[in-house]
Design an enzyme around this catalytic site. Structure first.
Site, PDB file in Angstrom:
ATOM      1  N   GLY A 122       0.802  -1.211   0.000  1.00  0.00           N
ATOM      2  CA  GLY A 122       0.000   0.000   0.000  1.00  0.00           C
ATOM      3  C   GLY A 122       0.840   1.268   0.000  1.00  0.00           C
ATOM      4  O   GLY A 122       1.918   1.339  -0.604  1.00  0.00           O
ATOM      5  N   SER A 123       0.365   2.284   0.708  1.00  0.00           N
ATOM      6  CA  SER A 123       0.964   3.620   0.626  1.00  0.00           C
ATOM      7  C   SER A 123       2.343   3.725   1.263  1.00  0.00           C
ATOM      8  O   SER A 123       3.003   4.762   1.110  1.00  0.00           O
ATOM      9  CB  SER A 123       0.024   4.646   1.270  1.00  0.00           C
ATOM     10  OG  SER A 123      -1.170   4.761   0.519  1.00  0.00           O
ATOM     11  N   THR A 124       2.793   2.706   1.977  1.00  0.00           N
ATOM     12  CA  THR A 124       4.184   2.748   2.450  1.00  0.00           C
ATOM     13  C   THR A 124       5.138   2.825   1.256  1.00  0.00           C
ATOM     14  O   THR A 124       6.252   3.341   1.376  1.00  0.00           O
ATOM     15  CB  THR A 124       4.517   1.504   3.300  1.00  0.00           C
ATOM     16  OG1 THR A 124       4.244   0.317   2.545  1.00  0.00           O
ATOM     17  CG2 THR A 124       3.711   1.486   4.582  1.00  0.00           C
ATOM     18  N   LYS A 126       4.797   4.701  -1.235  1.00  0.00           N
ATOM     19  CA  LYS A 126       4.948   6.089  -1.660  1.00  0.00           C
ATOM     20  C   LYS A 126       6.239   6.692  -1.128  1.00  0.00           C
ATOM     21  O   LYS A 126       6.792   7.636  -1.709  1.00  0.00           O
ATOM     22  CB  LYS A 126       3.740   6.902  -1.196  1.00  0.00           C
ATOM     23  CG  LYS A 126       2.452   6.518  -1.909  1.00  0.00           C
ATOM     24  CD  LYS A 126       1.235   7.197  -1.326  1.00  0.00           C
ATOM     25  CE  LYS A 126      -0.040   6.720  -2.038  1.00  0.00           C
ATOM     26  NZ  LYS A 126      -1.273   7.213  -1.424  1.00  0.00           N
TER      27      LYS A 126
END
Length: 584
Positions: A306-308, A310
């Site tokens: 997921g957004s980790t 990013k």
């Protein structure tokens, strides 16, 4: 003398000569005795010679058999190892402070010699009074085979069981000494330490690693028989490890989750101080947890993080020079590509600065950064960070990440915000270390290592200036963004959350999440990196209501709050860190 007189004289002389020969006169008597003695001596010599020859033959046969037995290989059946291997030692496993994680204890195992069993029925009945869970039919079958000379009945008895069986007085029953592996901490560090099988061979974790380093070969050669071996010291701190597992147990209970995991890594050496994965197992009885507990989700499970991710996309843009920390990105409109629409979960519908892209976790902004770098550059950067290859470490249970067979623009865009590539949480944390420690990717280890030694296992993957910018973004998100719930007063925690929808039957579903939080502290000069995750957390509001900011982030905060002092991190209070917390 007349003729007649001569005849009579000759007859008388002949008669005298005959009597002398028969009676043994004085002249002939010595010769007779001499002949008799000679014959007896010769007979005695022959008898002694025969006896000597007999002894030579007998001892020759015995000596020959001894030589034959000396060169013969020991007979080993499939059910029993040689005695020296049954007593073979394993080295103790210790934590970094010398606390025992695994050790050998002496025990005995019960066997039978069926050909010596007088009454198998009686023997089984007596054994059942001590071993209440014994397989009666199977044991009877073993004991009633008159051609069998050896059968295991029960491995690794307790001293009480041995004493009770001895008191039964069953003929044909015996005990063999063995060594049993004992784990004082039980499940505390089960996935790290691993476990052994009934024959004391490493099957997982560091136990298997030790065997792979040559212990198994030495054991097969009989060179570890009952001899003390140098202990193996791990980088794990048992105090931190206990905190990690306790936090995971509480999170599983609170969120009724499918699984959870966490890791604490030294940002300067790559040492793992603590790592846990739930469900887990008790290495003293690994079979009781079935296969579900054996899976180490930290190193052997792959997930879309997921957004980790990013974190790595923004770092890629900064390191390539395509963007700077002061740039802005247009996040007003969704991105439509290949039949898909990329939009923000909590969209601001405006132009965002790079810190805001990170703080608000903008999918649109992150995708545009990835587009600036390009597909090939994106793939190369993730490869450089080790996120697309199998991580190298001592634990045998390490999974290979998955990625698209062919990278297209749509793949690069979705991967930029954590969808389309599955990695292990372990290697995500390792890559996160490089984001905050000055840009050095350090090969992780479960063995003690100094900073100087770590230099030999590190590679500069991003510029120090990029790492400085990432620390700033981590701190901003920790103060103002989704990492607020991980803040611990005095320890300046920064990090990035990631809430990923899981794939079910080939489609993303919104009510099943994989939540993660990548953190570092103290963020101004990071000493440790912490990653936590929780798989399919549930709340009273529904499965999808538990986001990373309200589930994974608090887990990291709790681990840091309880372990920071143990790890030697001094708290700082006030804006400049000079204030002291005083309580009266």
């Amino acid at each position: 003398m007349t003729f007649l007189s001569r005849i009579m004289l000759l007859k008388s002389q002949a008669h005298f000569s005959t009597d002398v020969q028969r009676g043994g006169g004085p002249t002939m008597n010595g010769a007779a005795f001499k002949g008799t003695g000679k014959r007896k001596t010769e007979l005695a010599r022959k008898r002694v010679g025969l006896m000597i020859a007999g002894f030579v033959v007998a001892y020759g046969v015995i000596g020959g058999r001894l030589v034959q037995y000396g060169y013969a290989q020991p007979e080993v059946t499939s059910s029993i190892l040689p005695a020296d291997r049954l007593m073979a030692s394993r080295p103790d496993i210790l934590d970094r402070n010398g606390e025992v994680l695994a050790t050998d204890i002496r025990t005995v195992s019960l066997f039978a010699e069926p050909h010596k069993i007088v009454d198998p029925d009686e023997a089984v009945e007596k054994l059942a009074t001590v071993l209440t869970d014994i397989d009666i039919k199977g044991t009877y079958k073993k004991l009633s085979n008159p051609n069998s000379h050896f059968q295991w009945l029960r491995r690794q008895l307790t001293p009480k069981q041995q004493s009770q069986i001895l008191a039964l007085g069953i003929p044909g029953i015996g005990f063999r000494p063995e060594k049993r592996r004992f784990y004082p901490g039980g499940s505390t560090a089960s996935h790290i330490v691993g476990y052994v099988n009934i024959d004391n061979r490493g099957m997982a974790g560091m136990e298997k690693y030790i065997d792979n380093q040559g212990l198994a070969d030495l054991r097969d050669l009989g060179m570890t028989s009952n001899a003390p071996l140098e202990p193996v010291r791990l980088s794990i701190d048992l105090r931190v490890q206990n905190i990690v597992r306790d936090v995971l147990v509480n999170a599983i209970d609170k969120f009724k989750a499918l699984g959870a995991g966490a890791i604490v890594i030294d940002a300067n050496t790559g040492e793992v101080l603590g790592m846990g994965s739930l469900p887990d197992f008790d290495p003293n009885n690994p079979a009781a947890s079935a296969q579900e507990g054996w899976l180490n989700r930290m190193t052997n499970g792959t997930f879309e993080m997921g957004s980790t991710f990013k974190t790595f996309t923004i770092a890629m843009g900064l390191d390539s020079g395509k963007i700077s920390i002061n740039d802005s990105v247009d996040a007003r409109y969704p991105i439509r590509i290949g039949g898909f629409t990329i939009k923000d979960f909590h969209g601001k519908h405006r132009i965002l600065t790079i810190p805001e892209v990170f703080q608000y976790s903008s999918n649109i902004g992150t995708a545009k950064v990835a587009d600036l770098v390009g597909t090939e550059g994106h793939k190369e950067f993730l490869t450089r960070l080790g996120l697309l290859s199998k991580v190298r470490t001592e634990l045998p249970e390490v999974a290979m990440p998955s990625q698209p067979r062919e990278w297209k623009k749509i793949n690069s865009i979705t991967i930029s915000f954590g969808h389309g590539v599955s990695t292990t949480p372990f290697q995500t944390a390792v890559a996160g270390v490089a984001m905050v420690n000055g840009g050095r990717l350090i090969e992780p280890t479960f063995l003690p290592r100094t900073r100087e030694q770590a230099e030999q296992f590190s590679t500069q993957v991003i510029q120090p200036s990029t790492s400085k910018d990432m620390r700033f973004l981590f701190e901003t998100n920790g103060v103002k963004g989704s990492g607020r719930n991980a803040r611990v007063e005095g320890f300046n925690v920064g990090g990035k959350t990631g809430t990923a929808d899981k794939v079910v039957n080939g489609r993303y579903v919104g009510d099943k999440n994989f939540n993660a939080f990548l953190a570092a502290f103290p963020i101004d000069d990071p000493k440790y990196v912490v990653l936590t995750f929780i798989d399919e957390p549930k709340t009273d509001k529904g499965n999808g209501a538990a986001l990373a900011g309200t589930s994974a982030a608090p887990m990291a905060g709790e681990i840091i709050r309880r372990s920071a002092a143990i790890l030697g991190v001094e708290p700082k209070y006030g804006e400049d860190g000079s204030a002291l917390l005083v309580s009266y």
